[in-house]
Write an enzyme that holds these catalytic residues in place. Structure first.
Site, PDB file in Angstrom:
ATOM      1  N   GLU A 248     -18.511  34.524   2.460  1.00  0.00           N
ATOM      2  CA  GLU A 248     -18.354  34.013   1.087  1.00  0.00           C
ATOM      3  C   GLU A 248     -19.252  32.818   0.765  1.00  0.00           C
ATOM      4  OE1 GLU A 248     -14.153  33.338   0.583  1.00  0.00           O
ATOM      5  OE2 GLU A 248     -13.797  35.452   0.181  1.00  0.00           O
TER       6      GLU A 248
ATOM      7  N   GLU B 145     -12.180  42.406   2.323  1.00  0.00           N
ATOM      8  CA  GLU B 145     -10.871  41.768   2.510  1.00  0.00           C
ATOM      9  C   GLU B 145      -9.995  42.183   1.334  1.00  0.00           C
ATOM     10  OE1 GLU B 145     -11.230  37.523   2.933  1.00  0.00           O
ATOM     11  OE2 GLU B 145     -12.882  37.690   4.349  1.00  0.00           O
TER      12      GLU B 145
HETATM   13  C1  GLA Z   1     -11.465  34.217   2.000  1.00  0.00           C
HETATM   14  C2  GLA Z   1     -12.027  34.337   3.381  1.00  0.00           C
HETATM   15  C3  GLA Z   1     -11.016  34.722   4.397  1.00  0.00           C
HETATM   16  C4  GLA Z   1      -9.725  34.020   4.189  1.00  0.00           C
HETATM   17  C5  GLA Z   1      -9.244  34.189   2.804  1.00  0.00           C
HETATM   18  C6  GLA Z   1      -7.978  33.440   2.552  1.00  0.00           C
HETATM   19  O1  GLA Z   1     -11.535  35.360   1.264  1.00  0.00           O
HETATM   20  O2  GLA Z   1     -13.095  35.211   3.457  1.00  0.00           O
HETATM   21  O3  GLA Z   1     -11.523  34.382   5.660  1.00  0.00           O
HETATM   22  O4  GLA Z   1      -9.891  32.683   4.489  1.00  0.00           O
HETATM   23  O5  GLA Z   1     -10.203  33.699   1.908  1.00  0.00           O
HETATM   24  O6  GLA Z   1      -8.191  32.080   2.395  1.00  0.00           O
END
Ligand code: GLA
Ligand code: ZN
Length: 669
Positions: free
Chosen positions: A142, A302
């Site tokens: 991210e 995710e």
């Molecule tokens: C993001 C990250 C994950 C996790 C989530 C929740 O999407 O990529 O690693 O930390 O947030 O905080």
């Protein structure tokens, strides 16, 4: 279908791995993402690498036919690196440097950090070069975050030199004569740190571009290493939907496909219907935006699988919701879904960011739901991969426009993303499939194109729009378009500037409305049913050149003046909406525009919470029915279909019931 989870074996005793992995296999998982924050475990001391534990985890996964995506661990530098080089951390607007302990704290322009990142990626690449269980890579995690450190300052000046060549040019383009800002040396140019007033909008916009380019070039460092060792494996990154800190079109370019992290906001989702609907539409919009980045299918790297939370615990996805999100993603173009995360951590910042299993590690309701999806996908998943999207409507966006509006929203009520979403939402409710694409995209495939608020304009963009309209396209453009050039400087031509002849109008005056203030208007065009309504935020007062009037204000000193217009251009037409009409008025305009341009709905359904998405494969239609509501929905079928999940035949004319949070996937027979 690529189906799995984000797994952190390093958080659990090794004796447990086999059990976890067997449970994953039972849920139908065939892929996991590993290692993306595990730098300190992979390189416990500088230059000392330890991949044995990861090899062992991969081996057990492979024995269970689960393939691996490796995350490069660079979002979390190890403590030994942070201690040695505190300058790898970002500096904020006030000049305060961040420090060790969090995530994504590094500066993308730190040459030290770049160097160390390359080393660990190279070691990983060398080690896994011949491991056929590793099918691809996710770079970092991210990307995003502003920085105002010395390295960034140096790089920013270099970036500007490359862009403008000479200081004279920069001074001219930025209009530095204003407030005595003329630069006589490149070293005088600041980063836009916090001031009591505000910086030059041109500098601010270039700074946002520079930061975006910094992450893109940082990503490239890693891609270059991996491509060399792994020409046959995919490389992706996990994007963040509507996040706009980086030019996602550019970030996506060198990747094989886009992946993104979907955490729908469940707050009030169950009890407040209209909020719930907003959230659902936001998810669909995010999927469509992600699909549009490369105009190809994507993955969800995710997917929310439990109540999220760091300090507070957010609502738990109620029964059926995770399954529904999964099919919503597939309907909008996902070829892979990984749930975040396998098991909720016992420690660390994300103790309450729940995964499929809780800390206790026993089967949960959420696990059972996902297992059911896994079973379904094992039988129908291969049919659902690589589905095509019908291309009739596009909504255009660009990160430059978004940044420019971020710098100057023009009106306190104006929010670019909300404005954009207000048009998307209507089409989504009518089940009209929408591509969200870049302003530079080839538009020739579309019948209707909506270009909300093109604040910045350039010849290339104008040409693209004209080409589209000329060849029988219908274009809708909204207020605050054509105002500025690409360097965020207001144009000298009367508004809407370079779009004058395409739109056949001139905006002779405008009125930025105070909050809560509304203005009345009327649609008066013969092809549209007469309708009175309201608008807010902004009122352009329009003088028509070649254009005809669709709507007029019915209040204020501009009562009777045009606010919505249409102009024939070539074989098509360009509609201008010079204000922010209430939803009924927008609907009325869109209804007429879609009918006129021959745009079809996937399936005309009149329930707000029943989303129907049309896809295609090998010439056959595939319809996803997603019932986001808590009640049954009934639809009458227009043709004969097979429902894939239940493997049930439906005759033409039969009534199909979609249960609350239910999913039906119809395949044309
Ligand atoms: C993001 C990250 C994950 C996790 C989530 C929740 O999407 O990529 O690693 O930390 O947030 O905080
Ligand atoms: Zn920096």
């Amino acid at each position: 279908m690529n189906f799995g989870c984000d797994y952190y074996p390093e958080h659990w005793p090794e004796e447990r791995w086999t059990k976890d992995i067997q449970m994953m296999a039972e849920a139908g998982f065939n892929v996991v993402r590993l290692a993306e924050f595990a730098w300190s475990k992979l390189e416990p001391e500088e230059g000392q690498y330890d991949f044995d534990w990861l090899d062992r985890a991969i081996k057990i996964l492979a024995e269970n036919r689960i393939r691996i995506i490796l995350g490069t661990p660079t979002a979390t530098p190890p403590a030994w690196l942070a201690r040695q080089y505190p300058t790898i951390f970002r500096v904020d607007e006030k000049g305060i440097r961040s420090s060790f302990g969090g995530r994504r704290g590094y500066c993308p322009n730190s040459s030290i950090y770049r160097d160390y990142s390359q080393r660990i990626v190279l070691e990983l690449a060398k080690h896994y070069k011949n491991n056929e269980n590793v099918i691809g890579w996710q770079i970092d995690n991210e990307f995003g975050g502003l920085c105002y450190c010395k390295s960034c300052l140096k790089e920013f000046r270099k970036w500007l030199k490359e862009k403008y060549s000479t200081l004279e040019q920069l001074n001219k383009e930025w209009g530095t004569i204003f407030w005595s800002q003329t630069y006589t040396d490149w070293d005088e140019i600041p980063l836009p740190r916090q001031l009591d007033t505000a910086h030059n909008p041109s500098l601010l916009l270039d700074y946002r571009r520079f930061i975006s380019d910094s992450y893109i070039s940082y990503q490239k460092l890693q891609i270059d290493i991996l491509r060399k060792s792994y020409p046959h494996k995919f490389i992706t990154h996990n994007f963040m939907g509507l996040f706009n800190g980086i030019d996602y079109y550019k970030l996506a370019e060198p990747l094989d496909f886009v992946a993104w992290d979907n955490y729908p906001n469940l707050k009030s989702m169950e009890e407040n219907k209209s909020l719930a609907n907003e959230n659902i539409v936001k998810v669909s919009l995010s999927h469509d935006l992600m699909r549009g980045l490369k105009r190809q299918n994507f993955w969800v790297m995710e997917e929310e699988s439990g109540p999220p939370g760091w300090e507070y615990v957010e609502p738990t996805p109620p029964p059926g919701r995770i399954r529904l999100w999964t099919y919503q993603a597939i309907a909008h173009g996902a070829d892979g879904i990984l749930y975040f995360r396998w098991r909720t951590s016992r420690f660390g910042t994300e103790q309450f960011w729940h995964g499929i299993l809780d800390q206790a590690g026993v089967t949960t309701r959420r696990y059972e739901e996902i297992r059911k999806v896994g079973q379904e996908l094992q039988s129908v998943g291969s049919k659902l991969i690589g589905l095509e999207f019908p291309q009739e409507v596009a909504i255009l966006t660009s990160y430059d426009e978004q940044w420019a509006f971020g710098i100057q929203p023009n009106n306190p009520q104006f929010n670019y993303q909300e404005h954009f979403a207000s048009y998307y939402r209507i089409l989504n409710r009518w089940n009209i499939p929408v591509d969200v694409v870049s302003i530079r995209a080839d538009l020739s495939k579309y019948k209707l194109v909506i270009a909300p608020a093109l604040f910045l304009i350039n010849d290339e963009l104008v040409e693209n729009l004209k080409e589209f309209v000329k060849k029988d396209g219908t274009l809708i453009i909204t207020f605050r378009s054509g105002v500025k050039n690409w360097n965020n400087v207001v144009l000298e031509e009367p508004l809407p500037g370079k779009l004058n002849d395409l739109l056949g109008i001139e905006v002779v005056e405008y009125d930025s409305l105070p909050s809560q203030q509304k203005c009345k208007l009327k649609l008066i065009y013969p092809e549209i049913e007469p309708l009175s309504g309201e608008c807010n935020i902004w009122c352009d007062i329009i003088k028509c050149g070649g254009a005809e009037v669709i709507g007029r204000y019915a209040q204020s000193y501009y009562k009777g003046e045009a606010c919505v217009t249409i102009n024939r251009f070539g074989q098509g037409c360009a509609i201008y909406i010079g204000t922010n009409p209430s939803p009924e008025i927008k609907e009325s305009i869109l209804k007429w525009a879609t009918e006129k341009s021959g745009v079809r709905s996937s399936f005309p359904a009149d329930s707000k919470d029943l989303e129907v998405v049309l896809r295609r494969k090998e010439g056959k239609n595939c319809l996803f029915f997603l019932n986001h509501s808590g009640e049954d929905n009934h639809v009458k079928l227009d043709s004969a279909y097979v429902e894939l999940l239940e493997n049930r035949k439906y005759a033409k004319g039969s009534i199909m019931t979609i249960e609350p949070k239910g999913v039906k996937i119809l395949w044309e027979t």
